[in-house]
Structure formats: structure tokens, C-alpha cells
Design an enzyme around this catalytic site. Structure first.
Site, PDB file in Angstrom:
ATOM      1  CG  HIS A 121      -2.045  -1.214   1.068  1.00 15.63           C
ATOM      2  ND1 HIS A 121      -2.993  -1.212   2.031  1.00 15.63           N
ATOM      3  CD2 HIS A 121      -2.550  -1.681   0.060  1.00 15.63           C
ATOM      4  CE1 HIS A 121      -3.848  -2.085   1.639  1.00 15.63           C
ATOM      5  NE2 HIS A 121      -3.537  -2.313   0.288  1.00 15.63           N
ATOM      6  CB  CYS A 159       3.081  22.140 -11.880  1.00 17.04           C
ATOM      7  SG  CYS A 159       2.170  21.372 -10.780  1.00 17.04           S
TER       8      CYS A 159
HETATM    9  P1  CNA Z   1      -7.488  -3.048  10.037  1.00 18.52           P
HETATM   10  O1  CNA Z   1      -8.587  -3.459   8.957  1.00 18.52           O
HETATM   11  O2  CNA Z   1      -7.386  -1.797  10.628  1.00 18.52           O
HETATM   12  O3  CNA Z   1      -7.429  -4.425  10.887  1.00 18.52           O
HETATM   13  C1  CNA Z   1      -6.436  -4.615  12.015  1.00 18.52           C
HETATM   14  C2  CNA Z   1      -6.662  -5.729  12.851  1.00 18.52           C
HETATM   15  O4  CNA Z   1      -5.626  -5.928  13.558  1.00 18.52           O
HETATM   16  C3  CNA Z   1      -8.027  -5.715  13.554  1.00 18.52           C
HETATM   17  O5  CNA Z   1      -8.893  -6.802  13.146  1.00 18.52           O
HETATM   18  C4  CNA Z   1      -7.635  -5.626  15.095  1.00 18.52           C
HETATM   19  O6  CNA Z   1      -8.321  -6.524  15.822  1.00 18.52           O
HETATM   20  C5  CNA Z   1      -6.178  -6.028  14.954  1.00 18.52           C
HETATM   21  N1  CNA Z   1      -5.323  -5.782  15.995  1.00 18.52           N
HETATM   22  C6  CNA Z   1      -5.036  -4.373  16.556  1.00 18.52           C
HETATM   23  N2  CNA Z   1      -4.282  -4.305  17.342  1.00 18.52           N
HETATM   24  C7  CNA Z   1      -3.619  -5.765  17.381  1.00 18.52           C
HETATM   25  C8  CNA Z   1      -2.547  -6.120  18.171  1.00 18.52           C
HETATM   26  N3  CNA Z   1      -1.820  -5.523  19.056  1.00 18.52           N
HETATM   27  N4  CNA Z   1      -2.052  -7.333  17.841  1.00 18.52           N
HETATM   28  C9  CNA Z   1      -2.906  -8.192  17.090  1.00 18.52           C
HETATM   29  N5  CNA Z   1      -3.726  -7.825  16.169  1.00 18.52           N
HETATM   30  C10 CNA Z   1      -4.402  -6.234  16.437  1.00 18.52           C
HETATM   31  O7  CNA Z   1      -6.166  -3.077   9.252  1.00 18.52           O
HETATM   32  P2  CNA Z   1      -5.528  -3.744   8.016  1.00 18.52           P
HETATM   33  O8  CNA Z   1      -4.106  -3.777   7.945  1.00 18.52           O
HETATM   34  O9  CNA Z   1      -6.137  -5.264   7.664  1.00 18.52           O
HETATM   35  O10 CNA Z   1      -6.529  -3.082   6.819  1.00 18.52           O
HETATM   36  C11 CNA Z   1      -5.649  -2.268   5.851  1.00 18.52           C
HETATM   37  C12 CNA Z   1      -5.587  -0.903   5.786  1.00 18.52           C
HETATM   38  C13 CNA Z   1      -5.356  -0.023   6.853  1.00 18.52           C
HETATM   39  C14 CNA Z   1      -4.399  -0.819   4.764  1.00 18.52           C
HETATM   40  O11 CNA Z   1      -4.843  -0.086   3.715  1.00 18.52           O
HETATM   41  C15 CNA Z   1      -3.331   0.015   5.695  1.00 18.52           C
HETATM   42  O12 CNA Z   1      -2.571   0.862   4.758  1.00 18.52           O
HETATM   43  C16 CNA Z   1      -4.289   0.780   6.621  1.00 18.52           C
HETATM   44  N6  CNA Z   1      -3.486   1.467   7.829  1.00 18.52           N
HETATM   45  C17 CNA Z   1      -2.106   1.409   8.153  1.00 18.52           C
HETATM   46  C18 CNA Z   1      -1.703   1.738   9.059  1.00 18.52           C
HETATM   47  C19 CNA Z   1      -0.187   1.709   9.385  1.00 18.52           C
HETATM   48  O13 CNA Z   1       0.487   1.841   8.353  1.00 18.52           O
HETATM   49  N7  CNA Z   1       0.306   1.625  10.630  1.00 18.52           N
HETATM   50  C20 CNA Z   1      -2.407   2.507  10.012  1.00 18.52           C
HETATM   51  C21 CNA Z   1      -3.826   2.472   9.997  1.00 18.52           C
HETATM   52  C22 CNA Z   1      -4.408   1.991   8.753  1.00 18.52           C
END
Ligand code: CNA
Length: 250
Positions: A121, A159
Site C-alpha cells: 500500500h 507546477c
Molecule cells: P485493519 O482493518 O485496521 O485491521 C487491523 C486488525 O488488527 C484488527 O482486526 C484488530 O483487531 C487487529 N489488531 C489491533 N491491534 C492488534 C495487536 N496489538 N495485535 C494483533 N492484532 C491487533 O487493518 P488492515 O491492515 O487489515 O487494513 C488495511 C488498511 C489499513 C491498509 O490499507 C493500511 O494501509 C491501513 N492502515 C495502516 C496503518 C499503518 O501503516 N500503521 C495504520 C492505519 C491504517
């Protein structure tokens, strides 16, 4: 924490030679960065990123994205890698890592020193003018300027008409081809696939565990809440990823 599950994870890591790690936003929450979907703290509690982070909306109204970025993305720039990122680096040093596929845009894997990272991403650190293509390596400064009252901080100085957009994949944009190819290769060719902190709903997250499983890899899912791929996994741990890693001996 279930010690049988930790022992099984340890054994799977010890007996595997080509490990692929997949990380979602939940892998960075223990570094202080909010994810999208966790109840109360998730960024989707307040807005709909599919609207704010869509390329169509950005072209019409970049201000909406920059307003969201002040709260949502500024904390990323001060965050430090956690035990999950360090685990990936250790596995790479032991020559057991096929690659890290990450949906995260925070660069914490690279900061932790892992080399084979495929950020499907993109990254927040750098930006590009959507009109003339000028590259910027200071997204942080641009968002800070906007926060401090410069409401045209995102206007390209080269630009003078284009908007500066961070190099992340917006809803409505294609995923980067090179990273996606590498991610598919790492999913097809691993003997162990571990997913940390992803709801496994957004593409390509929804597809990678299935690719790995279909080619004979063992599949481990470590996520606080249930995911759509739990039913095909060999091991599912509903705990914080960093806490799970701290129980391992790598
Ligand atoms: P999501 O959909 O936000 O899911 C995150 C998952 O992580 C959830 O199901 C939570 O229950 C779980 N979770 C939260 N904390 C913990 C932990 N400590 N240990 C284990 N599990 C945990 O995130 P995805 O990555 O699935 O969704 C995709 C999006 C979110 C992407 O496009 C990313 O680019 C985007 N994103 C990225 C960031 C970052 O770069 N840190 C932050 C916020 C969103």
C-alpha cells in the site's frame, strides 16, 4: 495466553525454512499507531477512509485528506518499531525470511532493518505531485505546515496547480505492480505464512493466506479479533501480536 499455542508457533517457526510474514495495521498498534477497524480506537470510528482516502475525493478536495492526516497519520512519523518488526529482522538475519508483505504505510519494518519488505500500500514518508510528477521526501513537513495553518501546503511549488499526494495507495488506485508480484511470490513459495494484525478484508490481504495455504504452507493468524481466514488456518491466536512474539525464543 495459551501456552500450547505458543509452543506450536515456536515449533512451526523452528521447523520452517522459508517464512513469509504478512502485517496489517494491527502490527503497528503496539507502536502507538491506530488501526482502521478496532472498536473505539480504530480510525474508522470517526470517518469513512474509503471516502477520505479515495483518489476521486482527493482530486476534488485534498483538504479533507490533509485534515484527516493530521490526526491519523502524523503519529506515524514518531513511532518506533516493536517486537513484531524486530522478529522479522531476526528471521531475516537467520536466513529464514522469504519476505515481509505489509499493508502498513508507516515504514516501521524498514526502520527495524528488514530488507525484504514489500509495502503493497506504499509509504507515507514520500509524496508526489499528481499533476507534474515532482517527488517530495518530506510528507511530514507538508502535513505539519497544513496543521499549522498553511491551507495550501499541499499545492505543488513546481507546477503551482497540482496537489501533492503521499505515496500511499488510495481507494480507487492500482496496487504497485513490483511489490504485488513480490508479495505473490513470497506467498506461493513459503513453507510458513504468518499474518499479524490484519482483519484480512482489504485486497490483497484477503487473498495472500489462501495462496500460501493452497501451495502447501502452514498458515498462522495472530489477530486480536476473528478474521475471514481463521477457518483455513493451522493455528489462530487471538492475542496482541507483540505479546505473542515476546513469548518466543528466536
Ligand atoms: P485493519 O482493518 O485496521 O485491521 C487491523 C486488525 O488488527 C484488527 O482486526 C484488530 O483487531 C487487529 N489488531 C489491533 N491491534 C492488534 C495487536 N496489538 N495485535 C494483533 N492484532 C491487533 O487493518 P488492515 O491492515 O487489515 O487494513 C488495511 C488498511 C489499513 C491498509 O490499507 C493500511 O494501509 C491501513 N492502515 C495502516 C496503518 C499503518 O501503516 N500503521 C495504520 C492505519 C491504517
Amino acid at each position: 495466553m495459551d501456552s500450547d499455542k505458543i509452543n506450536k508457533l515456536q515449533e512451526l517457526i523452528d521447523t520452517s525454512k522459508k517464512i513469509t510474514i504478512f502485517t496489517g495495521a494491527g502490527a503497528s498498534t503496539e507502536s502507538g499507531i491506530a488501526d482502521f477497524r478496532s472498536p473505539k480506537t480504530g480510525l474508522w470510528e470517526h470517518v469513512n477512509p474509503e471516502e477520505v482516502i479515495s483518489i476521486g475525493s482527493f482530486k476534488r478536495n485534498p483538504e479533507l485528506f490533509y485534515k484527516f492526516s493530521v490526526d491519523a497519520f502524523l503519529p506515524m512519523f514518531n513511532a518506533k518499531p516493536n517486537a513484531i518488526h524486530e522478529l522479522c529482522t531476526k528471521l531475516e538475519q537467520k536466513d529464514k525470511l522469504l519476505g515481509v508483505i505489509t499493508q502498513n504505510i508507516d515504514m516501521l519494518h524498514q526502520d527495524a532493518g528488514t530488507k525484504k519488505v514489500y509495502p503493497v500500500h506504499g509509504t507515507m514518508k514520500t509524496s508526489t505531485c499528481i499533476r507534474c510528477g515532482k517527488r517530495f521526501d518530506n510528507t511530514l513537513e507538508i502535513i505539519e505546515k497544513f496543521r499549522d495553518g498553511d491551507d495550501k501546503a499541499y499545492l505543488c511549488p513546481q507546477c503551482n496547480v497540482g496537489f501533492i499526494k503521499p505515496d500511499i495507495v488510495f481507494f480507487g488506485e492500482m496496487l504497485p505492480e513490483y511489490e504485488l508480484d513480490k508479495a505473490e511470490f513470497a506467498s506461493y513459495n513459503c513453507d510458513l505464512f504468518i499474518s499479524f494484525g490484519s482483519s484480512l478484508t482489504v485486497m490483497p490481504a484477503a487473498m495472500m493466506p489462501t495462496l500460501a495455504k493452497r501451495n502447501g504452507a502452514k498458515l498462522v493468524i495472530i489477530n486480536l479479533t476473528p478474521t475471514s481466514s481463521d477457518d483455513i488456518a493451522d493455528l489462530v491466536i487471538h492475542e496482541k501480536g507483540g505479546e505473542v512474539v515476546s513469548k518466543l525464543n528466536i
